[in-house]
Design a protein around this motif. Structure first.
Motif, PDB file in Angstrom:
ATOM      1  N   ASN A  36       0.837  -1.204   0.000  1.00 13.25           N
ATOM      2  CA  ASN A  36       0.000   0.000   0.000  1.00 13.25           C
ATOM      3  C   ASN A  36       0.874   1.256   0.000  1.00 13.25           C
ATOM      4  OD1 ASN A  36       0.656   0.678   2.767  1.00 13.25           O
ATOM      5  ND2 ASN A  36      -0.783  -0.924   3.393  1.00 13.25           N
ATOM      6  N   ALA A  37       0.223   2.378  -0.169  1.00 14.54           N
ATOM      7  CA  ALA A  37       0.932   3.656  -0.269  1.00 14.54           C
ATOM      8  C   ALA A  37       1.564   4.073   1.053  1.00 14.54           C
ATOM      9  CB  ALA A  37      -0.026   4.734  -0.758  1.00 14.54           C
ATOM     10  N   ASN A  41       5.367   5.202   1.365  1.00 14.97           N
ATOM     11  CA  ASN A  41       5.729   6.520   1.870  1.00 14.97           C
ATOM     12  C   ASN A  41       6.917   6.427   2.824  1.00 14.97           C
ATOM     13  OD1 ASN A  41       5.046   9.377   1.872  1.00 14.97           O
ATOM     14  ND2 ASN A  41       4.518   9.059   4.025  1.00 14.97           N
ATOM     15  N   ILE A  61      -5.268   4.576   0.220  1.00  9.43           N
ATOM     16  CA  ILE A  61      -4.966   5.693  -0.682  1.00  9.43           C
ATOM     17  C   ILE A  61      -4.750   5.122  -2.082  1.00  9.43           C
ATOM     18  CG2 ILE A  61      -3.347   7.559  -1.222  1.00  9.43           C
ATOM     19  CD1 ILE A  61      -2.565   7.592   1.737  1.00  9.43           C
ATOM     20  N   PHE A  66      -1.869   9.064  -4.087  1.00  8.32           N
ATOM     21  CA  PHE A  66      -0.536   8.973  -3.490  1.00  8.32           C
ATOM     22  C   PHE A  66       0.466   9.791  -4.303  1.00  8.32           C
ATOM     23  CE2 PHE A  66       3.564   6.575  -3.100  1.00  8.32           C
ATOM     24  CZ  PHE A  66       3.872   7.005  -1.816  1.00  8.32           C
ATOM     25  N   SER A  69       0.199  13.411  -3.704  1.00  8.39           N
ATOM     26  CA  SER A  69       0.643  13.838  -2.373  1.00  8.39           C
ATOM     27  C   SER A  69       2.159  14.025  -2.276  1.00  8.39           C
ATOM     28  CB  SER A  69       0.196  12.828  -1.323  1.00  8.39           C
ATOM     29  OG  SER A  69       1.010  11.663  -1.370  1.00  8.39           O
TER      30      SER A  69
END
Length: 161
Positions: A36-37, A41, A61, A66, A69
């Motif tokens: 996942n994002a 991150n 997200i 993503f 962002s």
């Protein structure tokens, strides 16, 4: 030159397939695989990543959100089962858009394109830095300040007094 990359996909089978493809390409160096994002991150904050293989439809997200962002995002190749996001994705300066199932031929084509973009950008930065250092210039005092003027920017000089 090696390109550091990251895989972000919520499907375990898709992550495994992309990882196998990445391992076959000599100029790619896999720095991480995320489901996942949020995980991605964390990696992006600690690792220098040149290229991201990013799914769009993910929980928490979306890949598109993503990417929006990120302040200085790496280059992105979308890897998705959905064709309807293709046009919108290129508004974010993505390198390519791959629709699942992805063939090795199409994956390699996208990676070669990314290599050209990333290495080309790096060479341009290097050339710009070199050319700025190699340029000859002179300083002229204007209003009690010294201003640097490159010789190549001078069209004519007029002497006064």
């Amino acid at each position: 030159m090696k390109i550091s990359c990251l895989i972000i996909d919520d499907e375990a089978l898709a992550r495994k397939g992309l990882q196998a493809y990445v391992e076959e390409i000599d100029f790619l160096e896999l720095k991480g695989v995320c489901k996942n994002a949020i995980q991605a991150n964390t990696i992006l904050k600690t690792e220098s990543i040149d290229l991201v293989f990013l799914d769009i439809e993910m929980p928490l997200i979306s890949g598109m959100d993503f990417l929006k962002s990120l302040q200085n995002p790496p280059k992105v190749i979308f890897t998705t089962a959905y064709t309807e996001y293709a046009v919108e994705s290129f508004e974010y300066d993505v390198v390519d858009y791959l629709v699942k199932p992805i063939s090795m031929e199409r994956f390699l084509q996208a990676c070669n394109k990314a290599f050209s973009v990333i290495v080309g950008n790096q060479e341009n930065k290097d050339n710009t830095a070199e050319s700025e250092m190699d340029e000859e210039y002179l300083f002229v005092k204007i209003d009690k300040e010294l201003v640097r003027i490159r010789y190549r920017d001078i069209l004519f000089i007029e002497g006064m007094q």
